[in-house]
Enzyme design. Structure first.
Site, PDB file in Angstrom:
ATOM      1  N   LYS A   1       5.618 -21.462  23.799  1.00 41.81           N
ATOM      2  CA  LYS A   1       6.421 -20.246  23.850  1.00 41.81           C
ATOM      3  C   LYS A   1       7.004 -20.135  25.255  1.00 41.81           C
ATOM      4  CE  LYS A   1       4.430 -17.521  20.191  1.00 41.81           C
ATOM      5  NZ  LYS A   1       5.604 -17.635  19.297  1.00 41.81           N
TER       6      LYS A   1
ATOM      7  N   ARG B   1       0.800  -1.226   0.000  1.00 42.02           N
ATOM      8  CA  ARG B   1       0.000   0.000   0.000  1.00 42.02           C
ATOM      9  C   ARG B   1       0.835   1.279   0.000  1.00 42.02           C
ATOM     10  NH1 ARG B   1      -4.305  -1.379   4.514  1.00 42.02           N
ATOM     11  NH2 ARG B   1      -2.309  -1.761   5.505  1.00 42.02           N
TER      12      ARG B   1
ATOM     13  N   LYS C   1      13.232 -27.352   5.731  1.00 39.10           N
ATOM     14  CA  LYS C   1      14.453 -27.506   6.531  1.00 39.10           C
ATOM     15  C   LYS C   1      15.233 -28.733   6.079  1.00 39.10           C
ATOM     16  CE  LYS C   1      12.850 -25.086  10.621  1.00 39.10           C
ATOM     17  NZ  LYS C   1      13.867 -24.022  10.660  1.00 39.10           N
TER      18      LYS C   1
ATOM     19  N   LYS D   1       0.713 -19.752   6.270  1.00 39.63           N
ATOM     20  CA  LYS D   1      -0.191 -19.720   7.419  1.00 39.63           C
ATOM     21  C   LYS D   1      -0.452 -18.282   7.861  1.00 39.63           C
ATOM     22  CE  LYS D   1       3.104 -19.841  11.219  1.00 39.63           C
ATOM     23  NZ  LYS D   1       3.624 -20.466  12.406  1.00 39.63           N
TER      24      LYS D   1
ATOM     25  N   ASP E   1       4.792 -24.413   4.223  1.00 44.02           N
ATOM     26  CA  ASP E   1       5.039 -24.671   5.639  1.00 44.02           C
ATOM     27  C   ASP E   1       6.560 -24.728   5.719  1.00 44.02           C
ATOM     28  OD1 ASP E   1       5.684 -25.831   8.096  1.00 44.02           O
ATOM     29  OD2 ASP E   1       3.703 -26.727   8.230  1.00 44.02           O
ATOM     30  N   HIS E   2       7.165 -23.657   6.241  1.00 46.18           N
ATOM     31  CA  HIS E   2       8.621 -23.559   6.077  1.00 46.18           C
ATOM     32  C   HIS E   2       9.369 -24.685   6.800  1.00 46.18           C
ATOM     33  CE1 HIS E   2       8.248 -21.218   9.803  1.00 46.18           C
ATOM     34  NE2 HIS E   2       9.470 -21.649  10.052  1.00 46.18           N
TER      35      HIS E   2
ATOM     36  N   GLU F   1       9.973 -22.740  21.774  1.00 45.92           N
ATOM     37  CA  GLU F   1      10.512 -21.402  21.529  1.00 45.92           C
ATOM     38  C   GLU F   1      10.807 -20.738  22.873  1.00 45.92           C
ATOM     39  OE1 GLU F   1       8.361 -19.425  17.887  1.00 45.92           O
ATOM     40  OE2 GLU F   1       6.858 -20.149  19.296  1.00 45.92           O
TER      41      GLU F   1
ATOM     42  N   HIS G   1       2.924 -27.107  11.444  1.00 52.31           N
ATOM     43  CA  HIS G   1       4.286 -27.645  11.546  1.00 52.31           C
ATOM     44  C   HIS G   1       4.335 -29.032  12.198  1.00 52.31           C
ATOM     45  CE1 HIS G   1       5.165 -23.648  10.380  1.00 52.31           C
ATOM     46  NE2 HIS G   1       5.114 -23.112  11.567  1.00 52.31           N
TER      47      HIS G   1
ATOM     48  N   ASP H   1      -1.274 -21.991  15.650  1.00 51.34           N
ATOM     49  CA  ASP H   1      -0.033 -21.393  15.150  1.00 51.34           C
ATOM     50  C   ASP H   1       1.025 -22.459  14.838  1.00 51.34           C
ATOM     51  OD1 ASP H   1       1.421 -19.050  14.543  1.00 51.34           O
ATOM     52  OD2 ASP H   1       2.548 -19.218  16.416  1.00 51.34           O
TER      53      ASP H   1
HETATM   54  P1  NAD Z   1       3.195  -7.087   8.148  1.00 51.35           P
HETATM   55  O1  NAD Z   1       2.034  -6.431   8.826  1.00 51.35           O
HETATM   56  O2  NAD Z   1       4.571  -6.794   8.627  1.00 51.35           O
HETATM   57  O3  NAD Z   1       3.145  -6.717   6.598  1.00 51.35           O
HETATM   58  C1  NAD Z   1       1.983  -6.726   5.848  1.00 51.35           C
HETATM   59  C2  NAD Z   1       2.281  -6.188   4.458  1.00 51.35           C
HETATM   60  O4  NAD Z   1       1.064  -6.209   3.710  1.00 51.35           O
HETATM   61  C3  NAD Z   1       2.783  -4.739   4.409  1.00 51.35           C
HETATM   62  O5  NAD Z   1       3.738  -4.640   3.365  1.00 51.35           O
HETATM   63  C4  NAD Z   1       1.519  -3.956   4.028  1.00 51.35           C
HETATM   64  O6  NAD Z   1       1.814  -2.758   3.328  1.00 51.35           O
HETATM   65  C5  NAD Z   1       0.858  -4.941   3.108  1.00 51.35           C
HETATM   66  N1  NAD Z   1      -0.592  -4.726   2.980  1.00 51.35           N
HETATM   67  C6  NAD Z   1      -1.526  -4.803   3.969  1.00 51.35           C
HETATM   68  N2  NAD Z   1      -2.755  -4.505   3.447  1.00 51.35           N
HETATM   69  C7  NAD Z   1      -2.577  -4.265   2.130  1.00 51.35           C
HETATM   70  C8  NAD Z   1      -3.450  -3.903   1.050  1.00 51.35           C
HETATM   71  N3  NAD Z   1      -4.765  -3.735   1.240  1.00 51.35           N
HETATM   72  N4  NAD Z   1      -2.918  -3.747  -0.176  1.00 51.35           N
HETATM   73  C9  NAD Z   1      -1.591  -3.920  -0.377  1.00 51.35           C
HETATM   74  N5  NAD Z   1      -0.722  -4.230   0.584  1.00 51.35           N
HETATM   75  C10 NAD Z   1      -1.205  -4.402   1.828  1.00 51.35           C
HETATM   76  O7  NAD Z   1       2.870  -8.642   8.186  1.00 51.35           O
HETATM   77  P2  NAD Z   1       3.912  -9.873   8.044  1.00 51.35           P
HETATM   78  O8  NAD Z   1       4.449 -10.210   9.373  1.00 51.35           O
HETATM   79  O9  NAD Z   1       4.878  -9.596   6.946  1.00 51.35           O
HETATM   80  O10 NAD Z   1       2.925 -11.051   7.658  1.00 51.35           O
HETATM   81  C11 NAD Z   1       2.224 -11.137   6.432  1.00 51.35           C
HETATM   82  C12 NAD Z   1       1.430 -12.438   6.430  1.00 51.35           C
HETATM   83  O11 NAD Z   1       2.342 -13.537   6.523  1.00 51.35           O
HETATM   84  C13 NAD Z   1       0.497 -12.578   7.631  1.00 51.35           C
HETATM   85  O12 NAD Z   1      -0.675 -13.254   7.237  1.00 51.35           O
HETATM   86  C14 NAD Z   1       1.296 -13.415   8.605  1.00 51.35           C
HETATM   87  O13 NAD Z   1       0.456 -14.144   9.476  1.00 51.35           O
HETATM   88  C15 NAD Z   1       2.035 -14.342   7.657  1.00 51.35           C
HETATM   89  N6  NAD Z   1       3.283 -14.864   8.212  1.00 51.35           N
HETATM   90  C16 NAD Z   1       4.260 -14.022   8.666  1.00 51.35           C
HETATM   91  C17 NAD Z   1       5.436 -14.539   9.170  1.00 51.35           C
HETATM   92  C18 NAD Z   1       6.543 -13.644   9.645  1.00 51.35           C
HETATM   93  O14 NAD Z   1       7.622 -14.177   9.974  1.00 51.35           O
HETATM   94  N7  NAD Z   1       6.366 -12.343   9.702  1.00 51.35           N
HETATM   95  C19 NAD Z   1       5.621 -15.927   9.224  1.00 51.35           C
HETATM   96  C20 NAD Z   1       4.618 -16.761   8.743  1.00 51.35           C
HETATM   97  C21 NAD Z   1       3.450 -16.212   8.243  1.00 51.35           C
END
Ligand code: NAD
Length: 490
Positions: free
Chosen positions: A339, A51, A183, A149, A178-179, A217, A241, A236
């Site tokens: 956790k 965004r 591994k 996920k 599923d990362h 964790e 996993h 989660d």
């Molecule tokens: P985050 O909040 O850090 O990032 C979200 C991203 O989505 C941002 O770049 C934001 O600008 C973008 N975004 C949100 N709404 C939008 C829209 N309407 N249009 C365009 N872009 C939009 O979240 P994150 O931690 O990066 O996680 C993203 C997804 O991945 C989540 O569903 C989370 O559960 C999953 N996930 C994250 C991790 C992790 O390590 N962070 C691990 C596994 C799964």
């Protein structure tokens, strides 16, 4: 011994959520490493889309900062970094709007190359993005969709999510990450089982006593408490996993290494899991929350203090699962995850049965059952624990030692992160290490009744002190069966 690097075909990776935490910590570093190892073709491009308004230049600066933060200094090569950053583009678009998609289509052009759309955004956007991609002619066979996920919070929502995505993409185009499956140790489990004659004849209830799978964790929920509270350890960690790891341990030998042959066998395991309901939820499960105690950073708050209100969400779950088939009848699979535990440690322990008869006198010591320990993190390794004679004079004294294949010592160089493997498997079109739609749904079909049974029986939420191995009820769960958790000592 360094692995051979085979470059992949030209591609465009489009990361929706390209400025988010996942992109910053995992996706950009993973692709950087693959570039560093010479695996990305010259034409490969990475397009961040989210965004916020950025120019290509500003996005490259964002990516450079992320790489300098999340890639160790000694692995940053300035030439690679320059080449990698030049591959980056940025597109500002709100995926819930109509604007921006034509620009994306124009940027992608009409070249014959793979387009991988990585949805690093919340799952509520998976449907709208899939729909918009189809509307703009971006779902043909060149396109692949990568999602991660949370894939639903129960069977019904997972089915709805799969339907939304499936309305626009064929199953062969959908890559559910599923990362844990990326591994090295997890793939090694497949190699150990199916590329050696040694293990498979023993891989059954005649020779294996039980299996333990632990994902522990040390971190707490921190400022993600509200988000975490909607999921908890079960959604989660267990549904994805731990159950995926259980499948790989328990599945029958597939006819071949094809993605669907393997996934068919995993699905059969999920469908063979004995149901847990109100009758056995008390004896087969433990749920708990951490209270104040110690973390790696010193004194830490309890879960409810961090959250700021009452909740029965579990930050720790232990389950005694049973696979009801010929191979595994009578062999419990003990699963646990939490956790704020004593150590960051993920491992699979296969405990073999004791020898049937002890021939050595009591001075030799009691033989300890063999264990195969697959350590996923930290320091991926595989150790087969065996009994030997303690070397030297003094007669027969038995000693328990590991045949150790610690990757860091055995293989040169860095062990690649799971995302490195998985991101390029998407380009290769190899779905072996990704979850199929029916697997995700079968896992929820087993999990949902556990939540129902907890509600129905008012199953207590135990507590455990932060920095420990979980509540005493978890120790009781396994010790009732005269077995003990392996707390990272092997
Ligand atoms: P985050 O909040 O850090 O990032 C979200 C991203 O989505 C941002 O770049 C934001 O600008 C973008 N975004 C949100 N709404 C939008 C829209 N309407 N249009 C365009 N872009 C939009 O979240 P994150 O931690 O990066 O996680 C993203 C997804 O991945 C989540 O569903 C989370 O559960 C999953 N996930 C994250 C991790 C992790 O390590 N962070 C691990 C596994 C799964």
């Amino acid at each position: 011994m360094t692995a051979q690097i085979i470059p992949v075909d030209p591609f465009d990776y489009i990361i929706f959520g390209g400025t988010g935490d996942l992109a910053k910590r995992k996706l950009l570093p993973a692709l950087y490493h693959r570039d560093h190892d010479g695996q990305l073709p010259d034409e490969a491009r990475l397009i961040g889309a989210s965004r916020s308004k950025h120019s290509d230049k500003a996005y490259r600066k964002f990516a450079e900062d992320a790489l300098r933060e999340f890639v160790p200094d000694d692995q940053i090569d300035e030439d690679t970094l320059k080449r990698f950053l030049a591959r980056l583009h940025y597109l500002s678009l709100d995926v819930t709007d109509d604007d921006g998609w034509d620009e994306l289509k124009k940027l992608l052009g009409d070249e014959d190359r793979i387009r991988a759309f990585y949805l690093a955004v919340g799952p509520n956007l998976f449907g709208p993005i899939s729909e918009a991609l189809e509307k703009h002619g971006l779902t043909d066979t060149r396109s692949r969709l990568v999602i991660e996920k949370p894939l639903g919070r129960d069977l019904e929502s997972a089915q709805a999510l799969n339907r939304e995505v499936g309305a626009h993409f064929d199953e062969e185009q959908v890559f559910r990450i599923d990362h844990y499956l990326g591994k090295e140790t997890v793939q090694n489990l497949l190699a150990l089982r199916f590329a050696n004659a040694l293990f498979e004849p023993l891989w059954n209830n005649a020779h294996i006593d039980h299996v333990q799978i632990t994902v522990a964790e040390t971190v707490g929920v921190g400022d993600r408490a509200e988000y975490y509270d909607k999921a908890g350890a079960m959604r989660d960690m267990v549904q994805n996993h731990l159950m995926q790891l259980l499948c790989l341990v328990a599945m029958e030998p597939p006819a071949n290494g094809d993605a669907d042959s393997i996934r068919d066998e995993k699905l059969k395991v999920l469908r063979s899991l004995a149901p847990i309901d109100a009758d056995n939820v008390g004896s087969s499960t433990v749920r708990a929350q951490y209270r104040a105690g110690a973390g790696p950073e010193g004194k830490v708050d309890g879960y409810l203090d961090e959250l700021g209100h009452e909740s029965d969400t579990a930050t720790f779950v232990a389950i005694k699962a049973e696979v009801e088939n010929w191979r595994w009848s009578g062999v419990p699979f003990y699963l646990r995850t939490g956790k704020r535990m004593a150590e960051r440690m993920s491992e699979i322990v296969i405990s073999f049965k004791p020898v049937p008869h002890a021939i050595f006198g009591k001075d030799a010591g009691t033989p300890i059952s063999n264990q195969l320990v697959l350590r996923l993190q930290p320091d991926e390794s595989v150790k087969q624990w065996i009994m030997i004679k303690d070397p030297g004079p003094g007669g027969m004294r038995l000693k328990h030692v590991p045949l150790d294949m610690s990757f860091a010592q055995t293989f040169d160089g860095r062990s690649p992160d799971a995302y490195e493997r998985l991101l390029l498997d998407v380009i290769r079109g190899n779905q072996t290490l990704f979850m199929r739609r029916d697997e995700v749904e079968a896992a929820w079909a087993w999990i949902d009744p556990i939540f129902d049974a907890w509600d129905e029986t008012n199953h207590p939420v135990a507590t455990y002190t932060a920095g420990t191995w979980g509540p005493s009820q978890s120790i009781a769960l396994i010790e009732r069966d005269s077995r003990t958790w392996n707390d990272g000592t092997r």
